[in-house]
Design a protein around this motif. Structure first.
Motif, PDB file in Angstrom:
ATOM      1  N   ASP A 494       0.811  -1.223   0.000  1.00  0.00           N
ATOM      2  CA  ASP A 494       0.000   0.000   0.000  1.00  0.00           C
ATOM      3  C   ASP A 494       0.846   1.276   0.000  1.00  0.00           C
ATOM      4  OD1 ASP A 494      -2.155  -1.683   0.094  1.00  0.00           O
ATOM      5  OD2 ASP A 494      -2.629  -1.324   2.211  1.00  0.00           O
ATOM      6  N   LEU A 495       2.023   1.219   0.604  1.00  0.00           N
ATOM      7  CA  LEU A 495       2.936   2.367   0.716  1.00  0.00           C
ATOM      8  C   LEU A 495       2.235   3.632   1.222  1.00  0.00           C
ATOM      9  CD1 LEU A 495       5.179   1.938  -2.463  1.00  0.00           C
ATOM     10  CD2 LEU A 495       5.771   1.431  -0.089  1.00  0.00           C
ATOM     11  N   PRO A 496       1.644   3.588   2.415  1.00  0.00           N
ATOM     12  CA  PRO A 496       1.068   4.810   2.988  1.00  0.00           C
ATOM     13  C   PRO A 496       2.122   5.877   3.228  1.00  0.00           C
ATOM     14  CG  PRO A 496       1.236   3.075   4.647  1.00  0.00           C
ATOM     15  CD  PRO A 496       1.536   2.441   3.327  1.00  0.00           C
ATOM     16  N   ALA A 497       3.360   5.453   3.375  1.00  0.00           N
ATOM     17  CA  ALA A 497       4.529   6.337   3.372  1.00  0.00           C
ATOM     18  C   ALA A 497       5.575   5.668   2.480  1.00  0.00           C
ATOM     19  CB  ALA A 497       5.070   6.547   4.774  1.00  0.00           C
ATOM     20  N   ILE A 498       6.417   6.472   1.850  1.00  0.00           N
ATOM     21  CA  ILE A 498       7.483   5.931   1.007  1.00  0.00           C
ATOM     22  C   ILE A 498       8.752   5.852   1.846  1.00  0.00           C
ATOM     23  CG2 ILE A 498       8.752   6.169  -1.145  1.00  0.00           C
ATOM     24  CD1 ILE A 498       5.733   5.968  -1.566  1.00  0.00           C
ATOM     25  N   PRO A 499       9.182   4.646   2.259  1.00  0.00           N
ATOM     26  CA  PRO A 499      10.405   4.524   3.054  1.00  0.00           C
ATOM     27  C   PRO A 499      11.623   5.011   2.274  1.00  0.00           C
ATOM     28  CG  PRO A 499       9.088   2.515   3.173  1.00  0.00           C
ATOM     29  CD  PRO A 499       8.516   3.345   2.066  1.00  0.00           C
ATOM     30  N   MET A 500      12.492   5.761   2.948  1.00  0.00           N
ATOM     31  CA  MET A 500      13.657   6.323   2.279  1.00  0.00           C
ATOM     32  C   MET A 500      14.964   5.734   2.826  1.00  0.00           C
ATOM     33  SD  MET A 500      12.414   8.127  -0.055  1.00  0.00           S
ATOM     34  CE  MET A 500      13.912   8.902  -0.610  1.00  0.00           C
ATOM     35  N   TRP A 501      15.259   6.004   4.084  1.00  0.00           N
ATOM     36  CA  TRP A 501      16.504   5.499   4.656  1.00  0.00           C
ATOM     37  C   TRP A 501      16.415   5.497   6.176  1.00  0.00           C
ATOM     38  CZ3 TRP A 501      17.119   9.292   0.653  1.00  0.00           C
ATOM     39  CH2 TRP A 501      16.857  10.609   1.067  1.00  0.00           C
ATOM     40  N   TYR A 502      17.346   4.768   6.771  1.00  0.00           N
ATOM     41  CA  TYR A 502      17.463   4.738   8.225  1.00  0.00           C
ATOM     42  C   TYR A 502      18.408   5.851   8.655  1.00  0.00           C
ATOM     43  CZ  TYR A 502      15.764  -0.004   7.301  1.00  0.00           C
ATOM     44  OH  TYR A 502      15.047  -1.089   6.844  1.00  0.00           O
TER      45      TYR A 502
END
Length: 532
Positions: A494-502
């Motif tokens: 679903d990607l409710p947020a787009i993960p970028m980096w830690y």
């Protein structure tokens, strides 16, 4: 903790006017020469524990309050006001607090101080951002005002908490801001109290008017604090800078003692600049950006296709190398590698890989549903040092998908967070999460559970909610983490947020202080800092 306590807005520093320190002078008690200066951000809201879920306010509240537990530098819970927290079934918990503790106005801290604060925070009509932290307690409601029937005061130093289901990690949560006690003065006038809060922690406000909005706040050591966070200095001067670059310049000039984040412009040089005063360590921080589903083209099947296309159009590793000098790691999930239970082997994690051909294909499929129109904008706060990576991300999207894409700057962190929480923001926006407590659940439930206070994209998925609930009620942490990982596999679809980096803790300190450490959540352990 948040935009950080999160929620999230993890390393931003906010202010409405630029400030350059000429030294550490402050109108504070305890001796000016023993005051530690640190960069911070103007809190989004008045300083009320149950309504603070961002780092600016969280840094202050965490230092002026003592809860049942606190987290040490490695993230382990340590009893603060709690004498004991016990249960035989993980449903009914008995909590005993230490006697003789007082708020800084002289009022005794009792079981009622905790129970009344939790009751206030849970009421729907009080609209507290951290109210969802009480949803496991019997009587909580997301739909109407409802008393927490699961709270029972046994004596001035003892109370019971009955949950709606078994929650094996319940004690681990109790060091978070939402669970702090409050004196009677808070209930008499919450609005006035938020400007001059009265706590029971290692520090207290220096004096009436110590909070100079958009400039700084001054705290001094609380001599009556009895817990384990032994203060080794006279107080804190938390300065609200307009830019991280200004803060870093003051650090280099020894006009700032501790900086909690390094600006992009100095990431390549700060270790050489500071030598053994530079800090670089892993931390429980997750960075992303969120696209509200209410915006045109971002809901339903079309939205799902476009989110995946956007994610695959971003060359995360290249941006990390160029913008962050290799100091981040590309995200493989929605949590953090420093948290027990983390894995990089989730099904569907390939949506986080740079795959320009697949991105174009998915974008074209979305266009068949509804042709794209307009401009993709990614909002960020200009005072947080984010322009570099936002420009790089939007350029990557533009070059891959052939659409108009650019960043949109909001002047301050407080302004963008207000637009986000008011649901008036009209763009995608940068988000991030600094863990409130060291558990996978804390990266998932507050941000993606239906109706949660930090669910800024208003995401809702019944299966995700179900898996979170099952994880919360699991008998062991391993069982719980299996459920949270299953929930994440749906989130990757679903990607409710787009993960970028830690994120990592990149910070530093001046030549005027020593004994500086950064905690598991990237926050400097300020009570330990010593003025040389």
């Amino acid at each position: 903790m948040r935009f950080k306590k999160l929620s999230i807005a993890v390393t931003a520093v906010a202010a409405a006017l630029a400030l350059s320190l000429s030294g550490c002078a402050a109108s504070t008690e305890g001796g000016n020469d023993n005051i530690i200066s640190v960069n911070g951000s103007e809190p989004q809201n008045p300083l009320i524990a149950t309504n603070t879920n961002e780092v600016g306010g969280g840094l202050i509240i965490d230092n002026i309050y003592a809860g049942l537990v606190y987290y040490d530098a490695k993230g382990a819970p340590v009893n603060d006001m709690a004498e004991s927290i016990t249960s035989t079934d993980n449903i009914t918990w008995n909590i005993k607090i230490k006697s003789g503790w007082k708020f800084t106005n002289g009022e005794e801290v009792t079981a009622d101080s905790f129970v009344n604060a939790w009751q206030y925070g849970a009421l729907l009509s009080n609209a507290q951002l951290n109210s969802y932290f009480f949803d496991a307690i019997e009587g909580f409601s997301y739909e109407k005002d409802s008393k927490l029937t699961g709270l029972t005061v046994v004596s001035p130093t003892e109370f019971n908490v009955k949950l709606t289901s078994a929650q094996s990690d319940f004690p681990l949560r109790l060091g978070y801001t939402a669970f702090f006690p409050q004196p009677q003065a808070f209930f008499d006038d919450p609005k006035a109290f938020g400007e001059n809060p009265i706590g029971n922690g290692p520090y207290k406000l220096a004096e009436e008017g110590a909070w100079k909005h958009n400039v700084e706040i001054n705290l001094v050591k609380n001599p009556d604090y009895q817990g384990g966070r032994v203060v080794k200095n006279g107080g804190l001067k938390i300065v609200f800078y307009a830019t991280l670059d200004a803060a870093y310049a003051d650090l280099q000039a020894d006009n700032l003692d501790v900086i909690s984040s390094i600006p992009d412009s100095a990431l390549k040089s700060y270790k050489d600049d500071l030598g053994d005063r530079a800090v670089d360590q892993a931390a429980a921080i997750f960075q992303s950006f969120t696209i509200p589903g209410r915006l045109a083209h971002w809901s339903g099947e079309e939205g799902k296709l476009r989110r995946a296309a956007l994610s695959m159009s971003i060359n995360r590793q290249e941006i990390i190398d160029v913008i962050f000098n290799g100091t981040r790691k590309p995200a493989r999930d929605f949590t953090s590698p420093v948290i027990a239970g983390w894995t990089d082997a989730l099904k569907g994690a390939d949506v986080l890989d740079y795959n320009p051909e697949k991105a174009k294909e998915l974008w074209a499929e979305a266009d068949k549903i509804s042709p794209w129109s307009g401009k993709f904008e990614l909002a960020y706060n200009a005072d947080g040092g984010h322009q570099g990576w936002v420009d790089a991300v939007t350029n990557s999207i533009k070059n891959t998908l052939g659409i108009d894409a650019a960043g949109k700057a909001y002047p301050t962190f407080a302004e963008i967070r207000t637009a986000v929480t008011d649901k008036t923001i009209k763009e995608a926006f940068r988000t991030g999460w600094q863990a409130d407590y060291p558990a996978l659940a804390n990266f998932i439930a507050p941000l993606y559970q239906t109706g949660a206070g930090a669910n800024d994209g208003q995401y809702s998925n019944a299966e995700v909610d179900k898996l979170i609930a099952e994880g919360n009620s699991a008998k062991t942490l391993d069982e719980a983490n299996t459920k949270y990982q299953a929930a994440q596999e749906i989130l990757l679809q679903d990607l409710p947020a787009i993960p970028m980096w830690y994120g990592v803790a990149n910070g530093g300190f001046s030549t005027k202080v020593s004994n500086v450490t950064f905690g598991w959540n990237s926050v400097p352990v300020l009570y330990d800092v010593v003025k040389n």
